[in-house]
Design a protein around this motif. Structure first.
Motif, PDB file in Angstrom:
ATOM      1  N   PHE A 113       0.814  -1.221   0.000  1.00  0.00           N
ATOM      2  CA  PHE A 113       0.000   0.000   0.000  1.00  0.00           C
ATOM      3  C   PHE A 113       0.851   1.275   0.000  1.00  0.00           C
ATOM      4  CE2 PHE A 113      -2.744  -3.280   1.853  1.00  0.00           C
ATOM      5  CZ  PHE A 113      -3.888  -3.121   1.093  1.00  0.00           C
ATOM      6  N   ASP A 114       2.148   1.111  -0.335  1.00  0.00           N
ATOM      7  CA  ASP A 114       3.054   2.252  -0.470  1.00  0.00           C
ATOM      8  C   ASP A 114       3.103   3.078   0.822  1.00  0.00           C
ATOM      9  OD1 ASP A 114       4.890   3.822  -1.763  1.00  0.00           O
ATOM     10  OD2 ASP A 114       3.390   5.179  -2.619  1.00  0.00           O
ATOM     11  N   LEU A 115       3.340   2.384   1.946  1.00  0.00           N
ATOM     12  CA  LEU A 115       3.451   3.043   3.241  1.00  0.00           C
ATOM     13  C   LEU A 115       4.887   2.943   3.754  1.00  0.00           C
ATOM     14  CD1 LEU A 115       0.197   1.561   4.849  1.00  0.00           C
ATOM     15  CD2 LEU A 115       0.467   3.840   3.851  1.00  0.00           C
ATOM     16  N   ALA A 116       5.124   3.514   4.937  1.00  0.00           N
ATOM     17  CA  ALA A 116       6.460   3.456   5.535  1.00  0.00           C
ATOM     18  C   ALA A 116       6.722   2.044   6.046  1.00  0.00           C
ATOM     19  CB  ALA A 116       6.568   4.468   6.661  1.00  0.00           C
ATOM     20  N   GLY A 117       7.563   1.301   5.322  1.00  0.00           N
ATOM     21  CA  GLY A 117       7.767  -0.113   5.623  1.00  0.00           C
ATOM     22  C   GLY A 117       8.358  -0.378   6.988  1.00  0.00           C
ATOM     23  N   LEU A 118       9.427   0.364   7.364  1.00  0.00           N
ATOM     24  CA  LEU A 118      10.081   0.123   8.650  1.00  0.00           C
ATOM     25  C   LEU A 118       9.144   0.405   9.815  1.00  0.00           C
ATOM     26  CD1 LEU A 118      12.658  -0.592  10.168  1.00  0.00           C
ATOM     27  CD2 LEU A 118      13.314   1.837  10.066  1.00  0.00           C
ATOM     28  N   VAL A 119       8.412   1.509   9.729  1.00  0.00           N
ATOM     29  CA  VAL A 119       7.507   1.888  10.819  1.00  0.00           C
ATOM     30  C   VAL A 119       6.403   0.848  10.986  1.00  0.00           C
ATOM     31  CG1 VAL A 119       5.823   3.591  11.610  1.00  0.00           C
ATOM     32  CG2 VAL A 119       7.969   4.348  10.562  1.00  0.00           C
ATOM     33  N   LEU A 120       5.773   0.466   9.873  1.00  0.00           N
ATOM     34  CA  LEU A 120       4.673  -0.504   9.957  1.00  0.00           C
ATOM     35  C   LEU A 120       5.177  -1.875  10.377  1.00  0.00           C
ATOM     36  CD1 LEU A 120       1.640  -0.430   9.569  1.00  0.00           C
ATOM     37  CD2 LEU A 120       1.956  -1.324   7.255  1.00  0.00           C
ATOM     38  N   GLY A 121       6.379  -2.237   9.924  1.00  0.00           N
ATOM     39  CA  GLY A 121       6.952  -3.517  10.336  1.00  0.00           C
ATOM     40  C   GLY A 121       7.198  -3.569  11.828  1.00  0.00           C
ATOM     41  N   LEU A 122       7.774  -2.501  12.366  1.00  0.00           N
ATOM     42  CA  LEU A 122       8.007  -2.436  13.812  1.00  0.00           C
ATOM     43  C   LEU A 122       6.698  -2.431  14.597  1.00  0.00           C
ATOM     44  CD1 LEU A 122      10.954   0.140  13.953  1.00  0.00           C
ATOM     45  CD2 LEU A 122      11.067  -2.329  14.377  1.00  0.00           C
ATOM     46  N   LEU A 123       5.696  -1.741  14.043  1.00  0.00           N
ATOM     47  CA  LEU A 123       4.394  -1.716  14.708  1.00  0.00           C
ATOM     48  C   LEU A 123       3.794  -3.114  14.788  1.00  0.00           C
ATOM     49  CD1 LEU A 123       2.051  -0.112  15.943  1.00  0.00           C
ATOM     50  CD2 LEU A 123       1.158   0.210  13.617  1.00  0.00           C
ATOM     51  N   PHE A 124       3.806  -3.836  13.674  1.00  0.00           N
ATOM     52  CA  PHE A 124       3.278  -5.198  13.658  1.00  0.00           C
ATOM     53  C   PHE A 124       4.065  -6.092  14.614  1.00  0.00           C
ATOM     54  CE2 PHE A 124       0.332  -6.203   9.954  1.00  0.00           C
ATOM     55  CZ  PHE A 124      -0.161  -4.907   9.893  1.00  0.00           C
ATOM     56  N   ALA A 125       5.396  -5.948  14.622  1.00  0.00           N
ATOM     57  CA  ALA A 125       6.230  -6.764  15.497  1.00  0.00           C
ATOM     58  C   ALA A 125       5.895  -6.498  16.964  1.00  0.00           C
ATOM     59  CB  ALA A 125       7.703  -6.469  15.231  1.00  0.00           C
ATOM     60  N   GLY A 126       5.710  -5.219  17.306  1.00  0.00           N
ATOM     61  CA  GLY A 126       5.360  -4.870  18.683  1.00  0.00           C
ATOM     62  C   GLY A 126       4.013  -5.428  19.099  1.00  0.00           C
ATOM     63  N   ILE A 127       3.034  -5.351  18.183  1.00  0.00           N
ATOM     64  CA  ILE A 127       1.701  -5.873  18.494  1.00  0.00           C
ATOM     65  C   ILE A 127       1.751  -7.382  18.722  1.00  0.00           C
ATOM     66  CG2 ILE A 127      -0.598  -6.284  17.536  1.00  0.00           C
ATOM     67  CD1 ILE A 127      -0.366  -3.560  16.147  1.00  0.00           C
ATOM     68  N   VAL A 128       2.463  -8.095  17.842  1.00  0.00           N
ATOM     69  CA  VAL A 128       2.566  -9.551  17.970  1.00  0.00           C
ATOM     70  C   VAL A 128       3.275  -9.941  19.266  1.00  0.00           C
ATOM     71  CG1 VAL A 128       3.618 -11.628  16.997  1.00  0.00           C
ATOM     72  CG2 VAL A 128       2.470  -9.994  15.496  1.00  0.00           C
ATOM     73  N   ALA A 129       4.389  -9.274  19.572  1.00  0.00           N
ATOM     74  CA  ALA A 129       5.130  -9.589  20.792  1.00  0.00           C
ATOM     75  C   ALA A 129       4.301  -9.280  22.034  1.00  0.00           C
ATOM     76  CB  ALA A 129       6.439  -8.792  20.817  1.00  0.00           C
ATOM     77  N   GLY A 130       3.605  -8.138  22.022  1.00  0.00           N
ATOM     78  CA  GLY A 130       2.771  -7.774  23.165  1.00  0.00           C
ATOM     79  C   GLY A 130       1.627  -8.754  23.375  1.00  0.00           C
ATOM     80  N   ALA A 131       0.987  -9.169  22.273  1.00  0.00           N
ATOM     81  CA  ALA A 131      -0.118 -10.121  22.383  1.00  0.00           C
ATOM     82  C   ALA A 131       0.372 -11.469  22.899  1.00  0.00           C
ATOM     83  CB  ALA A 131      -0.795 -10.293  21.021  1.00  0.00           C
ATOM     84  N   ASP A 132       1.530 -11.902  22.433  1.00  0.00           N
ATOM     85  CA  ASP A 132       2.086 -13.181  22.876  1.00  0.00           C
ATOM     86  C   ASP A 132       2.438 -13.124  24.363  1.00  0.00           C
ATOM     87  OD1 ASP A 132       3.198 -15.881  22.081  1.00  0.00           O
ATOM     88  OD2 ASP A 132       4.991 -14.958  22.937  1.00  0.00           O
ATOM     89  N   TRP A 133       3.044 -11.996  24.799  1.00  0.00           N
ATOM     90  CA  TRP A 133       3.361 -11.843  26.218  1.00  0.00           C
ATOM     91  C   TRP A 133       2.092 -11.867  27.065  1.00  0.00           C
ATOM     92  CZ3 TRP A 133       1.646  -8.244  29.699  1.00  0.00           C
ATOM     93  CH2 TRP A 133       2.252  -8.274  30.965  1.00  0.00           C
ATOM     94  N   TRP A 134       1.047 -11.173  26.609  1.00  0.00           N
ATOM     95  CA  TRP A 134      -0.195 -11.106  27.377  1.00  0.00           C
ATOM     96  C   TRP A 134      -0.833 -12.480  27.497  1.00  0.00           C
ATOM     97  CZ3 TRP A 134      -5.389 -12.164  26.781  1.00  0.00           C
ATOM     98  CH2 TRP A 134      -6.230 -11.610  27.742  1.00  0.00           C
ATOM     99  N   ILE A 135      -0.824 -13.273  26.442  1.00  0.00           N
ATOM    100  CA  ILE A 135      -1.410 -14.620  26.475  1.00  0.00           C
ATOM    101  C   ILE A 135      -0.654 -15.498  27.468  1.00  0.00           C
ATOM    102  CG2 ILE A 135      -1.757 -16.729  25.129  1.00  0.00           C
ATOM    103  CD1 ILE A 135      -2.299 -14.915  22.700  1.00  0.00           C
TER     104      ILE A 135
END
Length: 253
Positions: A56-78
């Motif tokens: 979608f022609d967005l900022a790749g590094l920023v969105l990648g880090l955002l997704f990584a943070g969400i996944v790590a946070g969700a895994d920690w919470w579970i």
């Protein structure tokens, strides 16, 4: 070692302390593996986020880090949530405190009274007595090991491979005894429904099980189950009288 073999070295994790102690020990020892797994999952999340950004022609590094943070946070919470669910079984929290807070928070504004830690002198004791428009409930708290399956087969209650009658029968009898006492003292016909809040153990999908005259359910579902009962069988005066009588006649456990 008594009961052991002189030819096979004993594995210390199967001997010694309580199941709760070993559960916590293995949990701590597994922390490094969980962190490694979380890093892998976060990396997958980063790649997925980066791919979406490119699409979608967005900022790749920023969105990648955002997704990584969400996944790590969700895994920690579970992981954290699964460990906290065993707190009562491990003796780190009191089940009656947890259930009592749920009951007061959910039922207090709907005209229900909650009495904690009550007993008939010299007889049964229970953790909570709930009195409100839809009736009266007796609620106790219990916890089993995380892998204990709670089920009903042919109308009988089972905790793993053990019969649940020894747990169900005293609660049903206590409900009958409490109902008899309140009915006699107030002259209001009362039927008390017994419930068991299960803080740890494998309940069927939906978190509720009914067998041998007893309803077993997750603590967060107790108030919901009570509010789901339709129709009012007690008015405000009767609720007040029953509450005052219970507070007077039932001693604190």
């Amino acid at each position: 070692m008594p009961g052991g073999s002189i030819y096979v070295q004993q594995d210390e994790k199967y001997t010694g302390s309580s199941p709760q102690w070993w559960y916590e020990k293995f949990w701590r020892e597994g922390a490094q593996n969980r962190r490694r797994s979380r890093v892998v999952k976060a990396a997958v999340g980063f790649v997925l986020g980066y791919a979406v950004a490119l699409r979608f022609d967005l900022a790749g590094l920023v969105l990648g880090l955002l997704f990584a943070g969400i996944v790590a946070g969700a895994d920690w919470w579970i992981d954290w949530r699964s460990f906290q669910k065993t707190a009562v079984w491990r003796g780190r929290r009191h089940g009656e405190t947890i259930t009592g807070k749920h009951l007061r928070r959910s039922l207090g504004r709907h005209g229900y009274s909650v009495l904690d830690g009550r007993a008939i002198r010299g007889q049964a004791s229970i953790d909570h007595l709930v009195i409100g428009p839809a009736g009266v409930w007796l609620i106790d708290n219990e916890s089993w090991s995380p892998d204990t399956e709670l089920a009903c087969y042919a109308g009988r209650l089972f905790f793993g491979e053990k019969y649940g009658t020894k747990v169900a029968k005293p609660l049903v009898e206590a409900a009958e005894a409490f109902a008899e006492l309140l009915s006699r003292e107030t002259r209001i016909p009362v039927t008390i429904t017994p419930m068991l809040a299960v803080h740890c153990g494998m309940l069927p999908r939906g978190g509720l099980l009914q067998a041998e005259g007893l309803t077993l359910l997750k603590p967060r579902l107790v108030a919901k189950q009570i509010k789901a009962v339709e129709g009012a069988v007690l008015n405000d005066e009767q609720i007040e009288l029953l509450t005052r009588t219970a507070a007077r006649e039932l001693q604190r456990a």
